[in-house]
Design an enzyme around this catalytic site. Structure first.
Site, PDB file in Angstrom:
ATOM      1  N   ARG A  36       0.823  -1.338  -0.009  1.00 58.28           N
ATOM      2  CA  ARG A  36       0.212  -0.103   0.086  1.00 58.28           C
ATOM      3  C   ARG A  36       1.042   1.317  -0.019  1.00 58.28           C
ATOM      4  O   ARG A  36       0.509   2.272  -0.416  1.00 58.28           O
ATOM      5  CB  ARG A  36      -0.898   0.071   1.111  1.00 58.28           C
ATOM      6  CG  ARG A  36      -2.399  -0.990   0.923  1.00 58.28           C
ATOM      7  CD  ARG A  36      -3.124  -0.824   2.120  1.00 58.28           C
ATOM      8  NE  ARG A  36      -4.489  -1.496   1.882  1.00 58.28           N
ATOM      9  CZ  ARG A  36      -5.206  -1.906   2.793  1.00 58.28           C
ATOM     10  NH1 ARG A  36      -4.988  -1.476   3.927  1.00 58.28           N
ATOM     11  NH2 ARG A  36      -6.292  -2.356   2.379  1.00 58.28           N
ATOM     12  N   LYS A 197     -14.788 -15.152   8.833  1.00 55.04           N
ATOM     13  CA  LYS A 197     -16.052 -15.063   9.354  1.00 55.04           C
ATOM     14  C   LYS A 197     -17.215 -14.800   8.000  1.00 55.04           C
ATOM     15  O   LYS A 197     -16.817 -14.033   7.170  1.00 55.04           O
ATOM     16  CB  LYS A 197     -16.380 -13.785  10.157  1.00 55.04           C
ATOM     17  CG  LYS A 197     -15.621 -14.266  11.481  1.00 55.04           C
ATOM     18  CD  LYS A 197     -15.762 -13.016  12.467  1.00 55.04           C
ATOM     19  CE  LYS A 197     -15.253 -13.606  13.803  1.00 55.04           C
ATOM     20  NZ  LYS A 197     -15.427 -12.184  14.751  1.00 55.04           N
ATOM     21  N   GLY A 354      -5.791  -7.657   1.992  1.00 53.45           N
ATOM     22  CA  GLY A 354      -4.433  -7.727   2.570  1.00 53.45           C
ATOM     23  C   GLY A 354      -3.981  -9.026   2.845  1.00 53.45           C
ATOM     24  O   GLY A 354      -3.084  -9.491   2.352  1.00 53.45           O
ATOM     25  N   GLY A 377     -12.361  -4.781   1.676  1.00 51.98           N
ATOM     26  CA  GLY A 377     -13.632  -4.448   1.668  1.00 51.98           C
ATOM     27  C   GLY A 377     -14.072  -3.531   0.433  1.00 51.98           C
ATOM     28  O   GLY A 377     -15.261  -3.596  -0.132  1.00 51.98           O
TER      29      GLY A 377
END
Ligand code: 3PG
Ligand code: MG
Length: 398
Positions: A36, A197, A354, A377
């Site tokens: 990044r 999750k 990531g 995201g």
């Protein structure tokens, strides 16, 4: 596209507030993946060479409105200086007197880094006063944080309405690459969604079903789906409370013509530890004290076969516990197959996030992917067709 770029701005002598995403992994004070940081270099260099003065605005982790020294951006200065090849000054707050003075004193050729915007609780509330305090520090706002553009925060959204605003080079590159590869994707499209999750990616899974032909579910979230199918997953990471929702997603997929691919065999260990003794078992035979840490070889064959039938691949999230050997095997094997198909021109492959980028870098597959996004995201929300507040705030400025 409806936004300005750095080329549209008169940068000479101007203080340019650049929202960057330097939320990089750090272990014991050492940046373990500087992707990044490397990807914001073009904007910083272009601003400097046009005579502008870059002032970097960024968040780091999730301090929840508290000043937490372990989440100070100060620790990134050496990595930033190495990447930019120039001195990076620091102000211990992103608003207020110290920041005002540092911004005023900034000289051509220097870069100023402001402290973590999330040390202010107002930041994540998209607070207008906080945005005004930041806007005061610059003449121009440049958003180069595509990977934080799904957040409507003071430094990504509210501020863009207070100053002449433009997209940075990375923001531009990300949007152009995603649009080019995935705007009107060649079909069949396969999405690989993994990670721990289901609860964090629930809406995404529901939305992707209408957009892709194959949805490969991996990692901990696959276990929740196995539970939904009535299988025992022993001590594996799983969200049993989400099993009904997982079952609804399976049912919805059936009616919308999307094939959901779950592991049919699994790698089971007794503990979450590198090189823990392990065995490959059918997915319905996980023992009570077993822990599923990866997809098995039959599952990998099924996945790579689907890649072979696909024209487009979207990947976010590893298939197993890729951070500990040998439970990175399924992720690596599938990634290398995707890389080979991409190399031979049979597949357009885009990955983001990531963990995903770290896993693809580790397997050596990343360099052959069509495009690697710095975003997790934001990439997924873009995929779902959602409006990204950080991008929307730049629109209408052109
Ligand atoms: C990321 O690391 O995904 C971005 O920097 C956004 O961070 P967040 O999920 O804490 O908003
Ligand atoms: Mg994230």
């Amino acid at each position: 596209m409806g936004w300005k770029t750095l080329d549209d701005m008169d940068l000479n002598g101007k203080r340019v507030l650049v929202r960057v995403d330097i939320n990089v992994p750090v272990v014991d004070g050492v940046v373990t993946d500087a992707t990044r940081i490397q990807r914001i270099v073009p904007s910083v260099r272009d601003i400097l060479s046009a005579g502008g003065k870059p002032i970097l605005l960024a968040h780091f982790g999730r301090p929840g409105g508290e000043r937490r020294e372990n989440l100070s951006l100060k620790q990134l200065i050496p990595t930033l200086e190495a990447a930019f090849g120039t001195e990076v000054l620091f102000a211990a707050d992103c608003v207020g007197t110290e920041a005002d003075l540092a911004a005023e004193a900034l000289k051509p050729g220097q870069v100023l880094l402001l402290e973590n915007t999330r040390f202010h609780a107002a930041e994540t509330k998209n607070d207008a006063d906080l945005a005004a305090g930041m806007a005061k520090l610059g003449d121009i706002y440049c958003n180069d944080a595509f990977s934080a553009a799904h957040r409507a925060h003071s430094s990504t959204e509210a501020i863009a309405r207070l100053l002449p605003a433009c997209a940075g080079r990375l923001m531009q590159a990300e949007l152009e690459a995603l649009e080019g590869a995935l705007g009107a994707p060649k079909r069949p499209v396969t999405a690989v969604v993994g990670g721990a999750k289901v609860s964090t990616k629930l809406e995404l899974l529901g939305n992707l079903i209408d957009k892709v032909e194959y949805l490969v579910i991996g990692g901990g979230m696959a276990n929740t789906f196995l539970v939904a199918k009535g299988l025992n997953v022993g001590k594996s990471l799983a969200e049993t409370a989400m099993k009904d929702t997982a079952a609804e997603i399976l049912a919805k997929a059936e009616t919308s013509g999307c094939t959901i691919v779950l592991p049919t065999d699994v790698v089971v260990a007794e503990k979450f530890e590198a090189n823990a003794p392990h065995q490959v078992l059918p997915a319905d035979q996980c023992p009570e004290d077993g822990m599923i840490l990866d997809a098995g070889p039959d599952s990998v064959s099924a996945i790579t076969e689907i890649f072979g039938k696909s024209q487009t691949l979207i990947w976010n999230g590893p298939l197993g516990a890729f951070e500990i050997e040998p439970f990175d095997a399924a992720t690596n094997a599938a990634a290398l197959k995707a890389a080979a198909l991409t190399r031979s021109g049979q597949l357009v492959s885009v990955a983001g996030g990531g963990d995903t980028v770290a896993a693809l870098n580790a397997s050596g597959a990343a360099k052959d992917f069509s495009y690697i996004s710095t975003a997790g995201g934001a990439f997924l929300e873009w995929m779902e067709g959602k409006t990204l507040p950080g991008v929307a705030a730049l629109e209408g400025q052109a």
